[in-house]
Structures are given as structure tokens and as C-alpha cells.
Design an enzyme around this catalytic site. Structure first.
Site, mmCIF file in Angstrom:
data_model
loop_
_atom_site.group_PDB
_atom_site.id
_atom_site.type_symbol
_atom_site.label_atom_id
_atom_site.label_comp_id
_atom_site.label_asym_id
_atom_site.label_seq_id
_atom_site.Cartn_x
_atom_site.Cartn_y
_atom_site.Cartn_z
ATOM 1 N N CYS A 1 -0.929 -4.348 1.992
ATOM 2 C CA CYS A 1 0.011 -3.236 1.819
ATOM 3 C C CYS A 1 0.792 -3.419 0.524
ATOM 4 C CB CYS A 1 0.964 -3.172 3.009
ATOM 5 S SG CYS A 1 2.241 -1.916 2.831
ATOM 6 N N CYS B 1 -1.237 5.824 0.910
ATOM 7 C CA CYS B 1 -0.100 6.739 0.816
ATOM 8 C C CYS B 1 -0.075 7.455 -0.527
ATOM 9 C CB CYS B 1 1.206 6.010 1.060
ATOM 10 S SG CYS B 1 1.550 4.675 -0.104
ATOM 11 N N CYS C 1 -4.007 -1.658 -0.270
ATOM 12 C CA CYS C 1 -4.021 -0.362 0.406
ATOM 13 C C CYS C 1 -3.118 0.583 -0.373
ATOM 14 C CB CYS C 1 -3.532 -0.491 1.842
ATOM 15 S SG CYS C 1 -3.446 1.096 2.712
ATOM 16 N N ASP D 1 14.142 2.288 -9.693
ATOM 17 C CA ASP D 1 14.009 2.286 -8.234
ATOM 18 C C ASP D 1 12.613 1.803 -7.865
ATOM 19 O OD1 ASP D 1 14.704 2.575 -5.602
ATOM 20 O OD2 ASP D 1 15.081 4.728 -5.687
ATOM 21 N N ASP D 2 12.483 1.258 -6.653
ATOM 22 C CA ASP D 2 11.176 0.757 -6.230
ATOM 23 C C ASP D 2 10.237 1.895 -5.871
ATOM 24 O OD1 ASP D 2 11.779 1.312 -3.279
ATOM 25 O OD2 ASP D 2 13.310 -0.168 -3.753
ATOM 26 N N SER E 1 16.422 -3.899 -3.661
ATOM 27 C CA SER E 1 15.051 -4.320 -3.938
ATOM 28 C C SER E 1 14.600 -4.058 -5.375
ATOM 29 C CB SER E 1 14.077 -3.642 -2.963
ATOM 30 O OG SER E 1 14.285 -2.252 -2.930
ATOM 31 N N CYS F 1 1.660 7.566 5.726
ATOM 32 C CA CYS F 1 1.153 6.221 5.980
ATOM 33 C C CYS F 1 0.667 6.143 7.418
ATOM 34 C CB CYS F 1 2.246 5.182 5.747
ATOM 35 S SG CYS F 1 1.706 3.503 6.119
ATOM 36 N N CYS G 1 7.738 -4.839 11.530
ATOM 37 C CA CYS G 1 8.724 -5.741 12.097
ATOM 38 C C CYS G 1 8.600 -7.119 11.469
ATOM 39 C CB CYS G 1 8.530 -5.817 13.606
ATOM 40 S SG CYS G 1 8.484 -4.203 14.418
#
Length: 471
Positions: free
Chosen positions: A241, A453, A450, A353-354, A288, A390, A5
Site C-alpha cells: 500500500c 486508488c 498498489c 501535503d501528503d 505527516s 480504495c 488498524c
């Protein structure tokens, strides 16, 4: 509940009404959460609304005008569980003793609730449960906030930032000891206001200055005495992250002294060095991936064109498909990514693409470009293959959702993953980035990030979560 958030808080030392500042600040963080938003003042009666900050703003303004206060906290919500009911919107009032808002994930929610009630929670909502646990600790420690927050954090496992507002006109903000989630401090000179935000982009919207990041394991207190700091860090390595830098954060933000825009641009340049591909045009996936596509174009000499556009006049066209909680909602948004036929017709196209998570968007984009006349479609990705769930708040909680895992398993080499994912999304070629290049592009060492994932190493969360399922 897992949440990625946006948090915002303001304390005006000149007694200026900060409700307009907080509202605009939350609008600047809208990319972090589009399901609900809320604002709390020392009255301990938060105002909450579903949807975007700008939805039904005329009606909201009637209420906000009555909330005049020189101190407030706010929240924009993106949930990955727990539903989109307004009852889950934040900030929460904890027995009128304080208001609390949260960005991140508490992995040991059952443990926290057991210490509080002796029972497992019936309704999963980590912010509310953590708030009630904090109240319990405060009561046994004479409402010593610094001590109580530190004791609370000793119990928490996960990735989190919190902002808290007390009836005594104080704001507390704190960040976990690994620094998973971003949190920063700003100053609005005109109104002499201290600001706290998940990202510095919100400061830019207000004409405020970024002062510094909240350090991992740091508690910030803002009161009439000014700003105070208390550290509870024990020297753990950071685990920022990495997904923040390539996708989630706004490109104009600076996180832990790193420009998000420049990181993405550099990652594009590094992809051009890693993959020597021929093409007529480079096309970014909006929005993005634009800086990475620019970097790739600069390095490769292949011109960048806007071959894909979001329909910003549609209700969902400007929203982000990744952070919508339901599959059908993602599809609705992807449908409003439209091709520019003149830019791709008869051309060999490289799409930048990200990330590729589930592959839903990638398949749709390849199909769209081919239908628009593209001779070939190759996809390059700034993020390494996502092969593991994740456990720190990003919305891919199971292996079965992940296209890299489904096509290639946990341990395949990058060439095998490139080929199998490429076949699955019907692209002529797919090329992922490596962890080493990702870290170099961000400007940090691999062990400062981190990457669970990708590699399944959940030890950064101080707990073996590899076999756990999300709440």
C-alpha cells in the site's frame, strides 16, 4: 467492515510479564487506530476499551495488572464501517478456542460467511467471521494451524494481516501474499521477548530491535520452541500500500526495508524538481507532511516554517482527521489546526501535503492561511490524484467522496486535475505528484505498489472490484 488498524504481539521466553510491553507497543501504534483498543492473553478473555490507550489509563491499569502473562496480543482499531461500539473492538475470542486480531480488509466477506453458515452475514464484521471460518477449517484438519491458515488464505480476497493467540501459549502471525499491509518481527533483549507489530516504531518505544519483516505469504509461529516460519506464497507480485509510506505509517518506521521518513523527505525533493515555484516560505501540513516539506525546502532553497500547528492540548488536536469515521469528527479536528500568523503574514506560501482525498482539510487550510495574511497559497501533494475508491481498507469507499474524481473525472491528465482541484479548494495552484515519482521516492518499482486508488486497477486483489460498493 474495513479496518486499517494496529497489531502487536509479545512472547517472552524468560516468562516476563509482557502486558506492559504490549500496552506500550499499542501506544506506539496509536496513529493507526484511535477508536478502541484491546489485549488478549491465553485465558481467552480479552480486555477492551473505547478511545485511546491513554484514556482512563488508571482504571485500565487496575485490570491490566491482573492479566499478568508472558504471552499476549493486542489491537488498536480504526474502522471505516460497522460503528464504534465496544463490541466491535478486538481481539475477538472465537469460542474460547483462540483469540484473533486483524488489520486490513476482507473483500469477499459474504462468500466466507456463506461457506461457514450457508447465509450472508447479518452483521458485518470480517474479523469475527474469518475467525469462525478458521475454526471450522481447523476442526476438519486436526487443528493443524499451518495447513488451516493456508487453506483459509486460499479463500480470502483482500488486504490483511492477522495475529492469533491459542490457549496452548502459541502466537501465529500471517500476512497476505501481496504484502498490502505491513507486519514485522522484533526482539526485546532485556526480557528475551519475541515481538510482532504492524510497524517497527512500536519496537523503538520499547528499546527493542527490528529483526525483519514478515514476508508476503508467510506464517510465523512463536512458541516455547522459538520462532518457526511457513510460506504459502505462490510468487505473486507484491502490492504494498503506497498510502502507508506517505501518510499512514509513523515516520520513524521501516517498512519492507524502506525508511518511511527518508521516503517522504525524498518525495519532497522530487516535488521541488517537478514544480519550479517561487515563494517566500514552505509550510508543512502537520504532521505527516513535515519530512516532505523539509525535502522540498532543502532542494528548492525556500525556507521551511511551521506556519500551521496542531493544538496538542485540545482533546482532539493531536488526533488524525483522516482516520475519524464521521465528517463532523473530521471538522472538529481540522478546527484545531492553527496558523502561526507571524510565519505567513504578507508572504507567498507553498503548502506541502501528503495527499488530497476529499478536499475538506485543504479548503480549511487555504482559508486559514489567507485569513492570516498570506499573499498567495500554493499546494503541492506527494501523492498522485486519488480518483477511485480504495477496496483495501483506506477510508475512501466511494467515487463521490473524492475531489479529484468530482472535479475532473477518471481520465483527466494531471494538468487538468491540478487546475480544477486548485479552483475547488480556492488555492492559487495545486500540483500533484506522479506515480513514477512516487515509486522512485519510496524506492520501489511501480508494479511493486498498489495504486488502485489512482488508476482503478483492482486486479492486485485477485478480483474485479471496480463496480462493487463497500460493505
Amino acid at each position: 467492515m474495513k479496518e486499517k488498524c494496529g497489531l502487536f504481539a509479545a512472547f517472552s521466553t524468560s516468562k516476563t510479564d509482557v502486558i506492559p510491553l504490549v500496552t506500550i507497543g499499542l501506544r506506539g501504534l496509536q496513529h493507526r487506530g484511535q477508536e478502541a483498543w484491546g489485549i488478549a492473553t491465553p485465558t481467552m478473555n480479552p480486555f477492551k476499551q473505547n478511545g485511546l490507550v491513554t484514556d482512563n489509563l488508571d482504571q485500565s491499569a487496575l485490570v491490566l495488572q491482573q492479566m499478568k502473562s508472558n504471552i499476549a496480543i493486542g489491537h488498536v482499531r480504526y474502522s471505516t464501517a460497522g460503528g464504534t461500539s465496544l463490541s466491535n473492538a478486538q481481539p475477538f475470542s472465537i469460542n474460547k478456542k483462540f483469540c484473533i486480531a486483524h488489520n486490513g480488509t476482507v473483500c469477499d466477506l459474504n462468500s466466507v460467511n456463506t461457506k461457514l453458515t450457508g447465509k450472508k452475514p447479518r452483521r458485518i464484521n470480517d474479523t469475527s467471521i474469518v475467525g469462525k471460518r478458521l475454526l471450522s477449517i481447523l476442526k476438519t484438519n486436526n487443528f493443524d494451524w499451518f495447513k488451516s491458515i493456508e487453506l483459509l488464505c486460499d479463500e480470502l480476497v483482500g488486504a490483511y494481516c492477522f495475529v492469533i493467540l491459542t490457549p496452548d501459549n502459541e502466537i501465529y502471525a500471517f500476512r497476505d501474499t501481496r504484502g498490502f499491509r505491513p507486519l514485522c518481527i522484533g526482539w526485546h533483549k532485556k526480557s528475551k521477548t519475541y515481538l510482532i507489530s504492524s510497524e517497527s516504531c512500536a519496537f523503538s518505544m520499547l528499546g527493542a530491535e527490528l529483526t525483519r519483516d514478515v514476508n508476503p505469504g508467510e506464517i510465523i509461529k512463536i512458541s516455547n520452541k522459538g520462532l518457526e516460519s511457513h510460506s504459502f506464497s505462490r510468487g505473486e507480485r507484491t502490492a504494498h500500500c503506497s498510502f502507508e509510506y506517505i501518510y499512514f505509517a509513523h515516520p520513524s518506521s521501516v517498512i519492507d526495508q524502506t525508511s518511511v521518513y527518508e521516503s517522504r523527505r525524498k518525495l519532497g525533493q522530487m516535488l521541488a524538481e517537478m514544480y519550479d515555484l517561487n515563494a517566500d516560505v514552505v509550510v508543512p501540513v502537520p504532521d505527516s507532511a513535515r519530512p516532505a516539506a523539509l525535502g522540498f525546502s532543502e532542494k528548492s532553497g525556500i525556507p521551511m516554517v511551521e506556519g500551521l500547528m496542531k493544538d496538542r492540548y485540545a482533546k482532539r488536536g493531536s488526533q488524525r482527521s483522516f482516520i475519524q469515521p464521521k465528517y463532523k469528527e473530521r471538522l472538529k479536528i481540522n478546527r484545531w489546526i492553527m496558523p502561526v500568523k507571524s510565519a505567513v503574514d504578507g508572504k507567498d506560501v507553498i503548502v506541502i501535503d501528503d495527499s488530497i482525498v476529499r478536499g475538506i482539510s485543504s479548503k480549511a487550510i487555504v482559508k486559514t492561511l489567507r485569513n492570516s495574511g498570506a499573499k498567495s497559497v500554493k499546494i503541492l501533494v506527494t501523492y498522485p490524484p486519488i480518483r477511485h475508491p480504495c477496496r483495501a481498507g483506506i477510508d475512501f469507499p466511494t467515487h463521490e467522496e473524492l475531489i479529484a474524481y468530482n472535479t475532473s473525472g477518471k481520465n483527466s491528465d494531471i494538468d487538468t486535475i491540478n487546475k480544477k482541484v486548485g479552483k475547488s479548494v480556492n488555492a492559487d495552484f495545486v500540483g500533484y505528484n506522479t506515480v513514477e515519482n512516487l515509486a522512485a521516492g519510496i524506492g520501489k518499482k511501480p508494479n511493486q505498489l498498489c495504486m488502485a486508488c489512482h488508476d482503478g486497477e483492482y486486479g492486485v486483489l485477485n478480483r474485479n472490484l471496480s463496480n462493487e460498493t463497500s460493505e
